[in-house]
Structures are given as C-alpha cells and as structure tokens.
Design an enzyme around this catalytic site. Structure first.
Site, PDB file in Angstrom:
ATOM      1  N   LEU A  49       0.956  -1.259   0.025  1.00 38.35           N
ATOM      2  CA  LEU A  49      -0.136  -0.127  -0.080  1.00 38.35           C
ATOM      3  C   LEU A  49       0.823   1.289  -0.294  1.00 38.35           C
ATOM      4  CD1 LEU A  49      -2.993  -0.644   2.661  1.00 38.35           C
ATOM      5  CD2 LEU A  49      -3.145  -0.108   0.220  1.00 38.35           C
ATOM      6  N   ASP A  50       0.429   2.153  -0.750  1.00 40.22           N
ATOM      7  CA  ASP A  50       1.359   3.712  -0.725  1.00 40.22           C
ATOM      8  C   ASP A  50       1.456   4.117   0.661  1.00 40.22           C
ATOM      9  OD1 ASP A  50       1.702   3.055  -3.605  1.00 40.22           O
ATOM     10  OD2 ASP A  50       0.290   4.818  -4.050  1.00 40.22           O
ATOM     11  N   PRO A  51       2.441   4.755   0.922  1.00 46.09           N
ATOM     12  CA  PRO A  51       2.624   5.483   2.119  1.00 46.09           C
ATOM     13  C   PRO A  51       1.405   6.432   2.643  1.00 46.09           C
ATOM     14  CG  PRO A  51       4.667   5.395   1.128  1.00 46.09           C
ATOM     15  CD  PRO A  51       3.712   4.975   0.017  1.00 46.09           C
TER      16      PRO A  51
END
Length: 318
Positions: A49-51
């Site tokens: 998951l992206d930051p």
C-alpha cells in the site's frame, strides 16, 4: 555517550496479522514495526500500500509467509476521494499541480463514467509505481524526470460507485482485480469527466476475505502486552479459507508432508487446503487431479510442532 541498543530476542511466530496500515508508513515500515513488536523471526506482507494509503494490510509471519502469494492475487476494495479539476504529476496530493480545468459534472456524467469503467478495462501503470523496467523501479525514473514506455495492463473493475461530496470532490468505491492502480483509475475518471483529477485520499477496506473491521492498528498493538499481541494473529490456514478441504489420517499425513502424492475418492480441485486428523493441524495446500492429492506449498514438521505448542500454551493461559 549513547547507551547500547537492546537486542530483540527473535522467536518463531506463525500466523496472519490484519493490520490497519497508518498514513505515512510504507508497507515495509509497517511490517518491520509489527515484526519488532511480535519479536518474530520471519515475516512478509501480501502486497504494498502506498505511504499515502491506509487500511487493510495482511502481514504474514513464519509458516504463513508460504501462502502470502494467494492474497497478492486476491480482489481488493478501496474507498478514495478524488479532487476534480486539478491534475498532479503523481496522480495524488503529493505531486505538483500540472493542470487546472473547470468542473461541470452532472449525475448523468457520473452514471456514464461508472458504466465506462466497470468490467474489463486496460490501464497504463503510473510512473510513480514500484513496477520495474530493466531492474529499476518506475518511480526512480520518475524522480529523475525520465518517462519510460509502459505496456497497458488488463484489469477488471468488479464494482464502481462515484458519489459527489462537494462541488469539486467525489468519493470513489471500487472493487477491483489484482494489479489495478486506483490512482490511475482516479486520473482516468477525471479525464472521462473532462476536468482531470487526482486522489486526495485512499483507503483499502477489504482484500480477499479480510475486511477493515478485523484489523488492528499499530498504536493498539503497541499498547498490548506480548500475549495480547499474539492473540491478534489468525492461523496460517485463514489465507486458504476459499479452498476445498481434505483431512488425512496419521500415516497419509506423514507421507503427504514428505511430498508424496496420496490417492483417494476426491473430486478434481485446483485449490485444496490439507489438514491432518490427529493431531488436528494444517499441513499445506495441494490440488486434486484424477483422484490424486498432489502437494503444493507445505509446512514442515518443526513449524507444525511450534504451532501446536503455541496453541496448547494459549489454551493453558488463564
């Protein structure tokens, strides 16, 4: 002079932790934090998951890491907010604004775009992604100002709902196949609406059979003692909940674990979860073809013993 850091004594930990990944953490940062809190000696996650994204991130420990690929391939559901009329270099709020356009969106426009992007579609992966070209991540090229050609990908949008929040913001609910980029979907929706868009927030609310209501936060995990943390773990077999189930007797179970095929009155199946009858234990995965149970990913006897021992200790704890 700085005091020496205390070395964490690692231990075998087996199971799945459903983490609600916090904003600003990379998936690996969240994994390493949870691994440290559990003092686990082996861990992995089931897809990044992206930051800037939050939500459901299944973390696998010990024997469960053998089955993490199953959830890399799982369908996922996201809730996102998109800012209409503003396009950025990254497709999200971190990027620089590259264009602004007026927003004139009607309910009919939203219905048209929902229909347009529901079902099989093709996506061009974004430059700001971890996909690699010539051994180098695309986001590294992007940081250098270099754009490389990306082949379109076939993905499936199983369900799409777009709802207006205010004059220039919409809420997107999307259930999608593996490999779907929600930032790209948000940008493409903006283009189809004629005004452009970027994501201002993104949350994964489900992956496979796991949902956000089952998740624990890092903050809550930190506040727990070790027994409470271990109690948050689901067993490794929770990753194969959709598989057919086969249970083997003691002799067949031992031979299956050594990699030998077993014969029985089983119907053909591509995905089978195999258990031993005595003691009751998850052994691994297999498939059945022409009455043969053919081993796939297997636990080893030491892992099984550790899982059974941990279960006994948990039951004995008042």
């Amino acid at each position: 002079m700085n005091a020496p850091r205390t070395r964490v004594q690692r231990r075998p930990v087996h199971g799945v932790l459903l983490l609600d990944k916090p904003l600003g953490f990379s998936s690996n940062q969240a994994l390493q934090k949870a691994k440290w809190l559990l003092r686990a000696d082996k861990a992995g996650h089931t897809g990044t998951l992206d930051p800037l994204a939050t939500g459901v991130l299944p973390l696998c420990f010990g024997a469960a890491t053998k089955f993490s690929q199953l959830h890399l391939d799982a369908d996922k559901t996201y809730v996102a907010t998109a800012r209409l009329g503003v396009k950025t270099s990254t497709g999200d709020a971190e990027g620089e604004v590259v264009s602004r356009r007026p927003v004139h969106v009607t309910p009919e426009d939203l219905a048209r775009v929902e229909a347009q992007f529901t079902g099989p579609i093709r996506q061009v992966p974004p430059m700001h992604s971890a996909l690699k070209k010539d051994g180098k991540a695309l986001y590294e090229y992007a940081r250098e100002g270099v754009e490389v050609e990306r082949a379109p990908r076939d993905v499936v949008i199983h369900k799409l709902e777009i709802r207006v929040i205010d004059a220039d913001t919409v809420r997107i609910l999307a259930s999608v196949s593996k490999g779907t980029y929600i930032r790209t979907l948000g940008e493409d929706i903006g283009e189809a609406l004629g005004c452009g868009a970027h994501l201002s927030s993104l949350r994964r609310v489900a992956t496979g059979g796991f949902a956000e209501a089952q998740c624990v936060t890092l903050e809550a995990l930190e506040a727990m003692d070790e027994e409470e943390r271990l109690a948050q773990l689901l067993p490794a077999e929770s990753l194969v909940g959709g598989h057919s189930r086969v249970t083997l007797g003691t002799e067949d179970a031992a031979r299956f674990l050594s990699g030998l095929r077993r014969r029985g009155a089983w119907t053909d199946a591509d995905e089978v979860a195999v258990f031993g009858a005595q003691p009751p234990a998850f052994l691994g995965t297999a498939h059945v073809k022409a009455g043969e149970l053919i081993p796939g990913r297997l636990l080893n006897p030491i892992e099984i013993q550790q899982i059974l021992l941990n279960a006994q200790q948990t039951e004995a704890t008042p």
